[in-house]
Design a protein around this motif. Structure first.
Motif, PDB file in Angstrom:
ATOM      1  N   ALA A 174       0.771  -1.216  -0.023  1.00 62.95           N
ATOM      2  CA  ALA A 174      -0.101  -0.064  -0.063  1.00 62.95           C
ATOM      3  C   ALA A 174       0.837   1.244  -0.076  1.00 62.95           C
ATOM      4  CB  ALA A 174      -1.165  -0.020   1.200  1.00 62.95           C
ATOM      5  N   PHE A 175       1.707   1.362   0.820  1.00 64.61           N
ATOM      6  CA  PHE A 175       3.012   2.426   0.934  1.00 64.61           C
ATOM      7  C   PHE A 175       3.725   2.627  -0.441  1.00 64.61           C
ATOM      8  CE2 PHE A 175       1.561   2.918   5.160  1.00 64.61           C
ATOM      9  CZ  PHE A 175       2.105   4.118   5.520  1.00 64.61           C
ATOM     10  N   ALA A 176       4.082   1.732  -1.190  1.00 71.51           N
ATOM     11  CA  ALA A 176       4.637   1.690  -2.611  1.00 71.51           C
ATOM     12  C   ALA A 176       3.757   2.104  -3.538  1.00 71.51           C
ATOM     13  CB  ALA A 176       5.162   0.357  -2.802  1.00 71.51           C
ATOM     14  N   MET A 177       2.313   1.695  -3.361  1.00 72.56           N
ATOM     15  CA  MET A 177       1.658   2.131  -4.315  1.00 72.56           C
ATOM     16  C   MET A 177       1.218   3.763  -4.210  1.00 72.56           C
ATOM     17  SD  MET A 177      -2.303   0.950  -5.316  1.00 72.56           S
ATOM     18  CE  MET A 177      -2.177  -0.504  -4.337  1.00 72.56           C
TER      19      MET A 177
ATOM     20  N   THR B   2       3.224   6.306 -11.792  1.00 74.96           N
ATOM     21  CA  THR B   2       4.038   7.277 -12.812  1.00 74.96           C
ATOM     22  C   THR B   2       5.828   7.242 -12.193  1.00 74.96           C
ATOM     23  OG1 THR B   2       3.491   9.027 -11.345  1.00 74.96           O
ATOM     24  CG2 THR B   2       2.215   8.484 -13.269  1.00 74.96           C
ATOM     25  N   ARG B   3       6.014   6.517 -11.224  1.00 74.25           N
ATOM     26  CA  ARG B   3       7.650   6.538 -10.725  1.00 74.25           C
ATOM     27  C   ARG B   3       8.044   4.933 -10.794  1.00 74.25           C
ATOM     28  NH1 ARG B   3       7.740   8.865  -5.093  1.00 74.25           N
ATOM     29  NH2 ARG B   3       9.828   8.903  -5.678  1.00 74.25           N
ATOM     30  N   LEU B   4       9.140   4.717 -11.622  1.00 69.87           N
ATOM     31  CA  LEU B   4       9.450   3.444 -11.731  1.00 69.87           C
ATOM     32  C   LEU B   4       9.790   2.633 -10.474  1.00 69.87           C
ATOM     33  CD1 LEU B   4      10.258   1.326 -13.885  1.00 69.87           C
ATOM     34  CD2 LEU B   4      12.412   2.361 -13.959  1.00 69.87           C
ATOM     35  N   ILE B   5      10.629   3.249  -9.643  1.00 72.88           N
ATOM     36  CA  ILE B   5      11.231   2.415  -8.528  1.00 72.88           C
ATOM     37  C   ILE B   5       9.946   1.966  -7.446  1.00 72.88           C
ATOM     38  CG2 ILE B   5      12.689   2.203  -6.699  1.00 72.88           C
ATOM     39  CD1 ILE B   5      14.093   1.644  -9.191  1.00 72.88           C
TER      40      ILE B   5
ATOM     41  N   THR C 180       5.814  -1.654  -5.914  1.00 74.76           N
ATOM     42  CA  THR C 180       4.366  -1.912  -5.369  1.00 74.76           C
ATOM     43  C   THR C 180       4.156  -3.661  -6.070  1.00 74.76           C
ATOM     44  OG1 THR C 180       3.769   0.211  -5.587  1.00 74.76           O
ATOM     45  CG2 THR C 180       2.116  -1.505  -6.230  1.00 74.76           C
ATOM     46  N   VAL C 181       4.808  -3.899  -7.302  1.00 77.42           N
ATOM     47  CA  VAL C 181       4.302  -5.180  -7.939  1.00 77.42           C
ATOM     48  C   VAL C 181       5.011  -6.173  -7.019  1.00 77.42           C
ATOM     49  CG1 VAL C 181       4.863  -6.223  -9.862  1.00 77.42           C
ATOM     50  CG2 VAL C 181       4.123  -4.170 -10.416  1.00 77.42           C
ATOM     51  N   ALA C 182       6.312  -6.158  -6.835  1.00 79.52           N
ATOM     52  CA  ALA C 182       7.024  -6.878  -5.833  1.00 79.52           C
ATOM     53  C   ALA C 182       6.462  -7.270  -4.605  1.00 79.52           C
ATOM     54  CB  ALA C 182       8.735  -6.518  -5.820  1.00 79.52           C
ATOM     55  N   THR C 183       6.048  -6.359  -3.874  1.00 78.10           N
ATOM     56  CA  THR C 183       5.458  -6.587  -2.558  1.00 78.10           C
ATOM     57  C   THR C 183       3.987  -7.124  -2.646  1.00 78.10           C
ATOM     58  OG1 THR C 183       4.853  -4.361  -2.327  1.00 78.10           O
ATOM     59  CG2 THR C 183       6.935  -4.651  -1.136  1.00 78.10           C
TER      60      THR C 183
END
Length: 106
Positions: A17-20, A27-30, A35-38
């Motif tokens: 949730a925080f990464a999202m 719009t920000r790659l890292i 987000t996808v990894a977690t």
């Protein structure tokens, strides 16, 4: 072991949730990659824990950890509202998670 995996899955759900939020709509790659990894890691660990835990219990605990943890960190880190009713609601979610853990046969 299943409960530990489920707990870790819940923590990864909070990180998701925080990464999202940090990805600003992907719009920000890292942060988007995080987000996808977690998210994938969280679901994978949830699926491993469901090998032995009842589905309803596992899913409810996973979402409870994610929802309550995200709300708590949102208040602590992002300055989100800490209104008494919001805190009471989080306590009720966590009470349900603990209650599900205490049910015999889980």
């Amino acid at each position: 072991m299943s409960w530990a995996l489920l707990g870790l899955a819940g923590i990864l759900e909070i990180a998701f949730a925080f990464a999202m939020k940090s990805s600003e709509g992907f719009t920000r790659l890292i942060p988007a990659l995080l987000t996808v990894a977690t998210g994938l890691s969280s679901v994978l660990l949830l699926s491993f824990s469901l090998r032995t835990l009842p589905m309803g219990t596992g899913y409810a605990v996973w979402t409870g950890i994610g929802a309550a943890g995200t709300a708590i960190l949102g208040m602590a880190v992002l300055g989100e509202s800490a209104a008494p009713l919001r805190i009471l609601s989080i306590v009720l979610i966590l009470s349900g998670v603990v209650g599900l853990k205490l049910v015999p046969g889980n």
